[in-house]
Motif scaffolding. Structure first.
Motif, short mmCIF file in Angstrom:
data_model
loop_
_atom_site.label_atom_id
_atom_site.label_comp_id
_atom_site.label_asym_id
_atom_site.label_seq_id
_atom_site.Cartn_x
_atom_site.Cartn_y
_atom_site.Cartn_z
N MET A 1 0.94 -1.06 -0.07
CA MET A 1 -0.11 0.08 -0.12
C MET A 1 1.04 1.41 -0.02
SD MET A 1 -2.94 1.09 2.88
CE MET A 1 -3.90 2.54 2.79
N THR A 2 0.96 2.02 -0.98
CA THR A 2 1.68 3.22 -1.10
C THR A 2 0.95 4.46 -1.39
OG1 THR A 2 2.09 2.59 -3.58
CG2 THR A 2 3.83 2.08 -2.07
N ASP A 3 -0.44 4.29 -1.13
CA ASP A 3 -1.09 5.70 -1.70
C ASP A 3 -1.73 6.00 -0.15
OD1 ASP A 3 -2.83 3.42 -1.05
OD2 ASP A 3 -4.54 3.79 -2.48
N LEU A 36 6.93 11.56 4.49
CA LEU A 36 6.58 10.19 4.29
C LEU A 36 7.34 9.54 3.07
CD1 LEU A 36 4.62 7.62 4.84
CD2 LEU A 36 2.85 9.11 3.31
N GLN A 37 7.84 8.50 3.20
CA GLN A 37 8.34 7.85 1.79
C GLN A 37 8.04 6.40 1.64
OE1 GLN A 37 12.86 8.04 2.88
NE2 GLN A 37 12.96 10.27 2.92
N HIS A 38 8.26 6.11 0.14
CA HIS A 38 7.59 4.93 -0.31
C HIS A 38 8.74 4.01 -1.07
CE1 HIS A 38 3.83 6.59 0.48
NE2 HIS A 38 3.97 7.46 -0.12
N PHE A 39 8.80 3.01 -0.61
CA PHE A 39 9.88 1.99 -1.20
C PHE A 39 9.16 0.82 -1.95
CE2 PHE A 39 11.42 4.15 2.45
CZ PHE A 39 12.76 4.62 1.98
N ALA A 40 9.70 0.44 -3.06
CA ALA A 40 9.32 -0.69 -3.79
C ALA A 40 9.96 -2.06 -3.03
CB ALA A 40 9.61 -0.76 -5.36
N ALA A 41 9.21 -3.27 -3.45
CA ALA A 41 9.74 -4.31 -2.91
C ALA A 41 11.18 -4.76 -3.48
CB ALA A 41 8.74 -5.56 -3.56
N GLY A 42 11.96 -5.04 -2.44
CA GLY A 42 13.23 -5.48 -2.72
C GLY A 42 14.25 -4.17 -2.56
N ALA A 43 13.44 -2.93 -2.37
CA ALA A 43 14.56 -1.57 -2.34
C ALA A 43 15.32 -1.50 -1.13
CB ALA A 43 13.57 -0.28 -2.40
N VAL A 44 16.53 -0.85 -1.12
CA VAL A 44 17.39 -1.08 0.05
C VAL A 44 16.87 0.38 0.70
CG1 VAL A 44 19.82 -0.76 0.87
CG2 VAL A 44 19.21 -2.17 -0.85
N VAL A 59 5.49 2.22 8.51
CA VAL A 59 4.02 2.60 8.25
C VAL A 59 3.27 1.48 7.88
CG1 VAL A 59 2.23 3.97 7.53
CG2 VAL A 59 4.61 5.28 7.96
N THR A 60 3.58 1.10 6.60
CA THR A 60 3.06 0.03 6.16
C THR A 60 4.16 -0.92 5.52
OG1 THR A 60 2.42 0.96 3.90
CG2 THR A 60 0.74 0.96 5.70
N GLY A 61 3.65 -2.28 5.00
CA GLY A 61 4.53 -2.92 4.64
C GLY A 61 5.43 -3.73 5.74
N ILE A 62 6.39 -4.45 5.12
CA ILE A 62 7.40 -5.15 6.00
C ILE A 62 8.64 -5.01 5.48
CG2 ILE A 62 8.06 -7.50 6.49
CD1 ILE A 62 5.21 -8.51 5.59
N LEU A 104 10.74 -5.75 2.14
CA LEU A 104 10.51 -7.15 1.68
C LEU A 104 9.37 -6.90 0.51
CD1 LEU A 104 10.98 -10.06 1.79
CD2 LEU A 104 9.35 -10.23 3.90
N VAL A 105 8.46 -6.06 0.84
CA VAL A 105 7.07 -5.67 -0.01
C VAL A 105 7.24 -4.29 -0.16
CG1 VAL A 105 5.98 -8.15 0.56
CG2 VAL A 105 5.59 -5.91 2.15
N ALA A 106 6.22 -3.95 -0.95
CA ALA A 106 5.98 -2.34 -0.88
C ALA A 106 5.77 -1.85 0.22
CB ALA A 106 4.76 -2.07 -2.04
N THR A 107 6.50 -0.81 0.74
CA THR A 107 6.41 -0.35 1.94
C THR A 107 6.56 1.21 2.13
OG1 THR A 107 7.86 -2.37 2.71
CG2 THR A 107 8.04 -0.14 4.02
N SER A 108 5.83 1.59 3.10
CA SER A 108 5.85 3.11 3.30
C SER A 108 6.82 3.39 4.77
CB SER A 108 4.60 3.57 3.44
OG SER A 108 3.79 3.58 2.09
#
Length: 229
Positions: A1-3, A36-44, A59-62, A104-108
């Motif tokens: 969830m990135t929105d 607030l920042q968003h990261f795609a799955a696998g992003a460092v 915030v959300t994700g893992i 690990l997954v899409a993360t905020s």
């Protein structure tokens, strides 16, 4: 969830974890400056040895927490969950990053820059103590990780790791058998046998990168057998 909105993000990190335990005035200061920042799955998010930086609140994700001594490849030891914060070591020690953090997954995440922390600490000496509380929460997790790894039986180590992973909530655990093995210091063969055993007992269901825990208490009881001896 990135929105997710910034207001929603602030509500999440305010209601659980470290930020829920600090004084309201300091919490407000942190949230006022958090980005607030968003990261795609696998992003460092950051790597072991990276230069000084600020703190991050999930915030959300893992996220995966990966550690190793200097000059070694970081290994997966833990999963970060909503409300968890990390990165305060740079503020407290003025030393580079001591671990690697990956989505690990899409993360905020909420990010508070180091210079903001410095300004808050210059204004109020108690800020150092508040941020150190986050460090001690991390120490508590590491104590549990070490305790789990000291179990002599691999199957019980795997059960302990799976139970610890349920902290991400009532969602499937998105880990491969190899990743579980890394967390439990077990071979893929041992993990496969343990998952089959636990599934047969009705404690979980298993698919590729999707382990649904059905009975976390049974896993904990099994992992903890003999702890009182």
């Amino acid at each position: 969830m990135t929105d997710i909105s910034r207001e929603q993000a602030a509500d999440i990190v305010s209601s659980r974890g470290w930020l829920s335990l600090v004084p309201e005035s300091f919490r407000s200061d942190i949230l006022r400056h958090a980005v607030l920042q968003h990261f795609a799955a696998g992003a460092v998010i950051y790597r072991l040895g990276d230069p000084l930086g600020g703190i991050y609140g999930l915030v959300t994700g893992i996220v995966t927490v990966n550690i190793a001594p200097a000059q070694h490849v970081p290994q997966l030891i833990h999963l970060g969950v909503a409300g968890a914060w990390t990165g305060e070591g740079c503020f407290l020690t003025r030393q580079p990053r001591r671990l690697e953090l990956r989505a690990l997954v899409a993360t905020s995440m909420m990010h508070v820059p180091l210079e903001v922390l410095d300004r808050l600490a210059a204004r109020d000496a108690n800020v150092v103590r508040y941020i150190a509380q986050s460090t001690m929460m991390g120490v508590d997790i590491l104590i549990q990780v070490v305790h789990d790894l000291q179990r002599p039986d691999a199957t019980r180590r795997i059960a302990a790791v799976l139970h610890r992973a349920t902290s991400i909530g009532q969602v499937p655990i998105p880990l491969t058998q190899t990743e579980i093995g890394a967390m439990a210091n077990a071979s893929r063969k041992q993990v496969n046998a343990a998952l089959q055993r636990f599934a047969a007992a009705g404690w979980l269901s298993n698919a590729y990168r999707s382990i649904k825990i059905i009975d976390p208490e049974a896993l904990l009881d099994f992992a903890s057998e003999g702890d009182e001896d």
